[in-house]
Scaffold this active site. Structure first.
Site, PDB file in Angstrom:
ATOM      1  N   ASP A 144      96.146  16.592  10.898  1.00  0.00           N
ATOM      2  CA  ASP A 144      97.427  15.899  10.773  1.00  0.00           C
ATOM      3  C   ASP A 144      98.233  15.970  12.069  1.00  0.00           C
ATOM      4  O   ASP A 144      99.257  15.296  12.201  1.00  0.00           O
ATOM      5  CB  ASP A 144      98.238  16.490   9.622  1.00  0.00           C
TER       6      ASP A 144
ATOM      7  N   ASP B 188      91.159  10.840   4.075  1.00  0.00           N
ATOM      8  CA  ASP B 188      92.142  11.785   3.540  1.00  0.00           C
ATOM      9  C   ASP B 188      92.509  11.443   2.101  1.00  0.00           C
ATOM     10  O   ASP B 188      92.506  12.304   1.214  1.00  0.00           O
ATOM     11  CB  ASP B 188      93.395  11.758   4.433  1.00  0.00           C
TER      12      ASP B 188
END
Length: 487
Positions: A393, A333
């Site tokens: 997420d 990420d």
């Protein structure tokens, strides 16, 4: 050239009084607009959409004195219109455009002697103004800033925490049923056939992350083709996930148990109708996915079902695998959000470009929870803006929450790991939103969610003197599962 969005606030001289706001585009290099109505000056609007104002002889002398005027776009430049309007005493110039709103592109230096505000407005909005407010209208221009905090973030927060908590709880229920089946030899085989869980080993975790990296890079370079592959996969996976979620609920209802025989199998009629409903929901989203006014609701429902089913189905065998998965995806990420701008030619983040649709592509990846911004501003009036949270997420920390819940079930620890990890996830989400508001740029949420959940889980295990058991976990049957790209 800078094109910004503003608001035309119109008030009609009718009883009872009516007001309405309309979207305008202006160039902040030429025109400075107040940030609120408190500092705005109202002008009487003179509708001259029958002219283009390329010659002062088109307007009767004194007609525009101290007024706002709206004329049609075309035949001459914005600068020429502005000079003529100001010479005739106008205090505001609105240019009506039939094709739509586009940036105002005249040369900045040529506007140094022009002082009246200039803005572009849709011709259809001028017609609506006449119908709604009448022929006598007072108008003003202002441009409120986009608020740093939007209530849509609260909705995103509730959806994310609800999905993670419910997914973890569902995984714990499944684990409890497995333990009961293991204690009863007669139910063991039936439960094994019914259960569709798969497990990640450390090796498959690494392979999964590598596949995610490759898929993201391929999407960046071949987006306009691969986006339809992802849309197709999402339709199939979300329909199956919605079916699994609703079937679990229907299974608790003791009604509609009639069956039909098909292909040597007895199938409940209600499940056939449920499958048709789930397929229809997925198809409707696929057909109307670009209808921003309502399609986001269906996408969020399908997305929540997808995340719930993923969290429940994929089992992490131990805390070691959780650490490897969350750690690697955290690096993934951060790299694709913060590091890739130093590598790409245009200085853009690969993650942000793919999530937004690179090169202005109208098709967006259906891998996010979308909630329209709720606070009023010029941007939300002119266009429908969304707050976004990637499925990854929710799913990635959710796998750790699910492991904590299953560990609670195995050790009869009164849900202490599950509750603590869910609270840690909530804190991580709040921290993400705070940093987002302060930095005013997209954030890799895992940068905050992963440390919060991993550290909290570790501290609970250390405090309870169960770290060795928590680290090694229990032995599950290892399976294989196709990788799905997570943003």
């Amino acid at each position: 050239i800078r094109a910004e969005e503003g608001i035309l606030h119109a008030a009609g001289n009718v009883v009872p009084p009516k007001v309405k706001d309309y979207c305008v585009i202006y160039n902040s290099n030429w025109t400075t607009l107040p940030g609120s109505l408190d500092n705005a000056t109202f002008r009487i609007l003179e509708n001259l959409t029958s002219t283009v104002l390329c010659n002062s002889s088109e307007v009767a002398p004194g007609l525009l004195k101290d007024k706002a005027v709206v004329v049609m776009r075309g035949n001459c430049t914005f600068l020429e219109k502005a000079i003529i309007a100001e010479s005739l005493g106008a205090k505001m110039l609105l240019i009506a455009s039939k094709p739509g709103l586009s940036p105002l592109t005249d040369n900045k230096t040529e506007f140094k002697d022009v002082t009246l505000p200039i803005a572009l407005i849709r011709y259809s909005d001028i017609m609506d103004m006449q119908l709604t407010l009448g022929n006598e209208v007072n108008v003003t221009l202002y441009s409120p800033p986009l608020p740093e905090f939007d209530c849509s973030m609260v909705v995103i927060f509730v959806i994310a925490v609800f999905t993670v908590a419910l997914g973890g709880y569902w995984s714990g229920v499944s684990e409890l049923e497995n333990l009961k089946a293991m204690a009863n030899p007669g139910e063991r085989e039936t439960r094994r056939k019914k259960e569709e869980n798969v497990t990640f080993t450390p090796l498959t975790v690494i392979f999964f992350v590598v596949i995610c990296c490759v898929m993201l890079i391929l999407l960046y370079f071949f987006y306009k083709w691969l986006v339809y592959v992802i849309i197709s996969v999402f339709c199939l996976a979300s329909a199956m996930s919605l079916y699994n979620c609703l079937a679990a609920l229907i299974g608790e209802v003791p009604f509609g148990l009639c069956r039909v025989t098909c292909c040597s199998r007895n199938i409940e009629v209600r499940l056939i109708f449920l499958a048709g409903f789930c397929i229809a929901a997925s198809v409707v989203w696929a057909v109307f996915r670009n209808e921003d006014r309502w399609a986001w609701i269906l996408q969020d429902i399908l997305g929540v079902a997808f995340c719930l089913n993923f969290i429940k189905t994929l089992k992490m065998p131990n805390f070691k695998s959780c650490v490897i998965l969350l750690g690697l995806l955290l690096l993934y990420d951060v790299f694709f959000v913060f590091i890739t701008p130093f590598i790409t030619k245009n200085g853009a983040s690969i993650m942000v470009e793919v999530a937004a649709g690179p090169f202005g592509n109208s098709e967006k990846l259906p891998v996010v929870i979308r909630v329209p911004r709720l606070e009023y501003s010029a941007a939300t009036l002119c266009d429908m803006l969304f707050s976004l949270l990637g499925f990854g997420d929710i799913i990635v920390p959710g796998l750790l929450v699910a492991y904590c819940r299953r560990f609670d079930v195995q050790t009869s620890s009164s849900s202490v790991y599950y509750i603590s990890c869910t609270i840690a996830y909530s804190v991580g989400m709040v921290l993400t939103f705070v940093v987002l508001a302060l930095m005013k740029m997209g954030q890799p949420a895992l940068l905050y969610l992963v440390p919060c959940t991993l550290i909290t889980s570790s501290l609970i295990a250390w405090k309870r003197k169960e770290m060795k058991k928590f680290w090694k976990g229990s032995n599950y049957q290892v399976g294989w599962m196709p990788c799905t790209f997570l943003v």
